[in-house]
Design a protein around this motif. Structure first.
Motif, PDB file in Angstrom:
ATOM      1  N   ALA A   1       0.806  -1.201   0.000  1.00 35.65           N
ATOM      2  CA  ALA A   1       0.000   0.000   0.000  1.00 35.65           C
ATOM      3  C   ALA A   1       0.852   1.268   0.000  1.00 35.65           C
ATOM      4  O   ALA A   1       0.354   2.350  -0.195  1.00 35.65           O
ATOM      5  CB  ALA A   1      -0.911   0.006   1.209  1.00 35.65           C
ATOM      6  N   GLN A  17       2.068   6.977  -0.384  1.00 38.75           N
ATOM      7  CA  GLN A  17       0.957   6.040  -0.479  1.00 38.75           C
ATOM      8  C   GLN A  17       0.684   5.680  -1.937  1.00 38.75           C
ATOM      9  O   GLN A  17       0.682   6.556  -2.801  1.00 38.75           O
ATOM     10  CB  GLN A  17      -0.278   6.687   0.148  1.00 38.75           C
ATOM     11  CG  GLN A  17      -1.424   5.738   0.412  1.00 38.75           C
ATOM     12  CD  GLN A  17      -2.567   6.455   1.112  1.00 38.75           C
ATOM     13  OE1 GLN A  17      -3.594   6.738   0.515  1.00 38.75           O
ATOM     14  NE2 GLN A  17      -2.369   6.765   2.383  1.00 38.75           N
ATOM     15  N   ASP A  18       0.490   4.390  -2.192  1.00 34.21           N
ATOM     16  CA  ASP A  18       0.116   3.944  -3.523  1.00 34.21           C
ATOM     17  C   ASP A  18      -1.406   4.070  -3.624  1.00 34.21           C
ATOM     18  O   ASP A  18      -2.134   3.359  -2.933  1.00 34.21           O
ATOM     19  CB  ASP A  18       0.541   2.485  -3.725  1.00 34.21           C
ATOM     20  CG  ASP A  18       0.268   1.992  -5.137  1.00 34.21           C
ATOM     21  OD1 ASP A  18      -0.903   2.063  -5.565  1.00 34.21           O
ATOM     22  OD2 ASP A  18       1.201   1.516  -5.796  1.00 34.21           O
ATOM     23  N   PRO A  19      -1.926   4.957  -4.478  1.00 31.48           N
ATOM     24  CA  PRO A  19      -3.369   5.224  -4.497  1.00 31.48           C
ATOM     25  C   PRO A  19      -4.204   4.012  -4.905  1.00 31.48           C
ATOM     26  O   PRO A  19      -5.305   3.823  -4.391  1.00 31.48           O
ATOM     27  CB  PRO A  19      -3.510   6.367  -5.516  1.00 31.48           C
ATOM     28  CG  PRO A  19      -2.264   6.315  -6.340  1.00 31.48           C
ATOM     29  CD  PRO A  19      -1.190   5.816  -5.432  1.00 31.48           C
ATOM     30  N   VAL A  20      -3.696   3.178  -5.804  1.00 36.81           N
ATOM     31  CA  VAL A  20      -4.455   2.001  -6.245  1.00 36.81           C
ATOM     32  C   VAL A  20      -4.577   0.994  -5.109  1.00 36.81           C
ATOM     33  O   VAL A  20      -5.671   0.485  -4.812  1.00 36.81           O
ATOM     34  CB  VAL A  20      -3.791   1.352  -7.478  1.00 36.81           C
ATOM     35  CG1 VAL A  20      -4.505   0.058  -7.843  1.00 36.81           C
ATOM     36  CG2 VAL A  20      -3.810   2.316  -8.657  1.00 36.81           C
ATOM     37  N   GLU A  21      -3.458   0.696  -4.451  1.00 37.26           N
ATOM     38  CA  GLU A  21      -3.491  -0.274  -3.363  1.00 37.26           C
ATOM     39  C   GLU A  21      -4.234   0.279  -2.148  1.00 37.26           C
ATOM     40  O   GLU A  21      -4.908  -0.469  -1.431  1.00 37.26           O
ATOM     41  CB  GLU A  21      -2.072  -0.691  -2.995  1.00 37.26           C
ATOM     42  CG  GLU A  21      -1.367  -1.438  -4.120  1.00 37.26           C
ATOM     43  CD  GLU A  21      -0.018  -1.987  -3.708  1.00 37.26           C
ATOM     44  OE1 GLU A  21       0.309  -1.905  -2.508  1.00 37.26           O
ATOM     45  OE2 GLU A  21       0.700  -2.491  -4.584  1.00 37.26           O
ATOM     46  N   ALA A  23      -6.786   2.292  -2.254  1.00 39.40           N
ATOM     47  CA  ALA A  23      -8.210   2.152  -2.571  1.00 39.40           C
ATOM     48  C   ALA A  23      -8.661   0.712  -2.397  1.00 39.40           C
ATOM     49  O   ALA A  23      -9.773   0.450  -1.932  1.00 39.40           O
ATOM     50  CB  ALA A  23      -8.468   2.618  -4.006  1.00 39.40           C
ATOM     51  N   ALA A  24      -7.788  -0.249  -2.745  1.00 36.26           N
ATOM     52  CA  ALA A  24      -8.131  -1.664  -2.593  1.00 36.26           C
ATOM     53  C   ALA A  24      -8.283  -2.033  -1.122  1.00 36.26           C
ATOM     54  O   ALA A  24      -9.178  -2.802  -0.748  1.00 36.26           O
ATOM     55  CB  ALA A  24      -7.068  -2.534  -3.251  1.00 36.26           C
ATOM     56  N   LYS A  27     -11.541  -0.674   0.080  1.00 37.65           N
ATOM     57  CA  LYS A  27     -12.606  -1.538  -0.433  1.00 37.65           C
ATOM     58  C   LYS A  27     -12.661  -2.836   0.353  1.00 37.65           C
ATOM     59  O   LYS A  27     -13.749  -3.322   0.694  1.00 37.65           O
ATOM     60  CB  LYS A  27     -12.343  -1.834  -1.920  1.00 37.65           C
ATOM     61  CG  LYS A  27     -13.301  -2.846  -2.546  1.00 37.65           C
ATOM     62  CD  LYS A  27     -14.738  -2.345  -2.575  1.00 37.65           C
ATOM     63  CE  LYS A  27     -15.635  -3.319  -3.304  1.00 37.65           C
ATOM     64  NZ  LYS A  27     -17.062  -2.893  -3.284  1.00 37.65           N
ATOM     65  N   TRP A  45      -8.496  -8.989  -5.021  1.00 33.41           N
ATOM     66  CA  TRP A  45      -7.182  -8.348  -5.163  1.00 33.41           C
ATOM     67  C   TRP A  45      -6.323  -9.074  -6.180  1.00 33.41           C
ATOM     68  O   TRP A  45      -5.576  -8.444  -6.927  1.00 33.41           O
ATOM     69  CB  TRP A  45      -6.491  -8.287  -3.803  1.00 33.41           C
ATOM     70  CG  TRP A  45      -7.120  -7.299  -2.865  1.00 33.41           C
ATOM     71  CD1 TRP A  45      -8.184  -6.487  -3.113  1.00 33.41           C
ATOM     72  CD2 TRP A  45      -6.721  -7.028  -1.522  1.00 33.41           C
ATOM     73  NE1 TRP A  45      -8.476  -5.722  -2.004  1.00 33.41           N
ATOM     74  CE2 TRP A  45      -7.603  -6.034  -1.013  1.00 33.41           C
ATOM     75  CE3 TRP A  45      -5.734  -7.525  -0.687  1.00 33.41           C
ATOM     76  CZ2 TRP A  45      -7.497  -5.537   0.276  1.00 33.41           C
ATOM     77  CZ3 TRP A  45      -5.624  -7.034   0.608  1.00 33.41           C
ATOM     78  CH2 TRP A  45      -6.494  -6.048   1.085  1.00 33.41           C
ATOM     79  N   GLN A  48      -7.471  -8.120  -9.587  1.00 36.25           N
ATOM     80  CA  GLN A  48      -7.075  -6.757  -9.924  1.00 36.25           C
ATOM     81  C   GLN A  48      -5.580  -6.638 -10.214  1.00 36.25           C
ATOM     82  O   GLN A  48      -5.101  -5.572 -10.593  1.00 36.25           O
ATOM     83  CB  GLN A  48      -7.454  -5.801  -8.789  1.00 36.25           C
ATOM     84  CG  GLN A  48      -8.962  -5.615  -8.621  1.00 36.25           C
ATOM     85  CD  GLN A  48      -9.313  -4.738  -7.435  1.00 36.25           C
ATOM     86  OE1 GLN A  48      -8.520  -4.567  -6.502  1.00 36.25           O
ATOM     87  NE2 GLN A  48     -10.512  -4.173  -7.457  1.00 36.25           N
ATOM     88  N   LEU A  50      -3.142  -6.871  -7.996  1.00 36.09           N
ATOM     89  CA  LEU A  50      -2.388  -6.233  -6.919  1.00 36.09           C
ATOM     90  C   LEU A  50      -1.286  -7.173  -6.441  1.00 36.09           C
ATOM     91  O   LEU A  50      -1.467  -8.389  -6.400  1.00 36.09           O
ATOM     92  CB  LEU A  50      -3.315  -5.899  -5.750  1.00 36.09           C
ATOM     93  CG  LEU A  50      -4.453  -4.930  -6.069  1.00 36.09           C
ATOM     94  CD1 LEU A  50      -5.296  -4.702  -4.829  1.00 36.09           C
ATOM     95  CD2 LEU A  50      -3.912  -3.608  -6.593  1.00 36.09           C
TER      96      LEU A  50
END
Length: 312
Positions: A1, A17-21, A23-24, A27, A45, A48, A50
């Motif tokens: 993350a 911060q990794d925005p994609v991770e 957000a995961a 979620k 995950w 996706q 990840l």
């Protein structure tokens, strides 16, 4: 993350911060609050794309649990397993937390209310509906799902392992699954459980705050460590606090299990039919402590052999 910044002259230990991770993870937290299973989150995950900390390793239920409960994700600093304050960046600014400390605590309560002290193989790759819940009446060990194929029905059996397993109990899987599923739907339809499922998303506090009791225990331990309190007095004073803490945590767990069952508040039978295996298992884990199977006394399936021990 989070990823380590290696350019732009960033200070050593500086992360962003990794925005994609991130957000995961948010979620995933929402999915836990909605009653989804850790296996379901791991599958999402992985779909996706990840990456885990091992880069090429797929997400599993245990890795999802660790990620969601990571102190770093909640911006917390720990020492020897205890939270000691907020985490900060080298600049002195607060760490960019993905989840709040309260959300992390709520996730822990939700998972504890759902899975409790279930065995490590609760999240096995090919579980039965009741894996981790169904136990041998005589020896108390968890029964293992056996896949026979062909004309022979699958079964839950007590597997002799050279240890404490007696190997004397087995029960047909489809018949027991159907029995327990129908009992669970009746339970979900009961007035008491429906009241629990209608509780607000934020659990209501009933009685003492577990965090406050834990602080009292910590203070007691520190006093004993300094020599201000004799060990005998420390042990005497600790016991009632530990009992109060267990009761307070159980109340929190009961609140969270009601939230986890929320999707089944309307028509439990219809919701059960639409749920996948992991969601059904999560629901059963929130409802049932264990299912004890007595030895067979004749041929055929006898439903009286199954003793379902419901959670309060």
């Amino acid at each position: 993350a989070y990823k380590l910044l290696r350019t732009h002259g960033a200070a050593r230990g500086w992360w962003e911060q990794d925005p994609v991770e991130a957000a995961a993870i948010r979620k995933g937290a929402d999915m836990v609050f909605d009653g989804a299973s850790l296996v379901g989150i791991a599958r999402l995950w992985n779909d996706q794309g990840l990456l885990t900390s091992g880069a090429s390793n797929p997400w599993t239920a245990s890795k999802v649990r660790r990620a969601l409960l990571s102190p770093i994700v909640a911006g917390l600093r720990t020492h020897k397993g205890e939270t000691v304050g907020p985490l900060t960046l080298p600049s002195g600014d607060l760490w960019p937390a993905i989840l709040t400390a309260d959300e992390r605590s709520r996730i822990a309560r939700a998972l504890r209310s759902r899975y409790g002290n279930k065995p490590l193989r609760w999240h096995s790759p090919n579980p039965g509906l009741l894996s981790g819940l169904v136990t041998c009446g005589p020896c108390g060990h968890t029964l293992t799902p056996r896949r026979y194929g062909g004309k022979r029905a699958d079964a839950y059996t007590c597997q002799v392992d050279g240890g404490g397993r007696c190997g004397g109990v087995g029960v047909t899987m489809p018949r027991l699954d159907d029995l327990v599923a129908k009992a669970a739907i009746r339970r979900l339809s009961s007035a008491a459980v429906k009241r629990s499922m209608r509780k607000p998303k934020v659990p209501r506090r009933h009685g003492p705050d577990p965090a406050a009791i834990q602080s009292e225990l910590d203070a007691l331990a520190e006093a004993a460590g300094r020599g201000d309190l004799p060990v005998r007095e420390y042990l005497i004073a600790r016991r009632p606090l530990q009992e109060r803490l267990a009761v307070a945590r159980a109340a929190e767990d009961a609140d969270e299990s009601g939230v986890a069952l929320g999707p089944f508040a309307g028509d439990p039978a219809k919701a059960w039919e639409a749920a996948d295996l992991e969601r059904r298992r999560a629901v059963l884990a929130a409802l049932i402590d264990t299912i004890k199977i007595a030895p067979a006394s004749g041929t055929g399936f006898n439903p009286d052999r199954a003793d379902i021990v419901w959670k309060a």
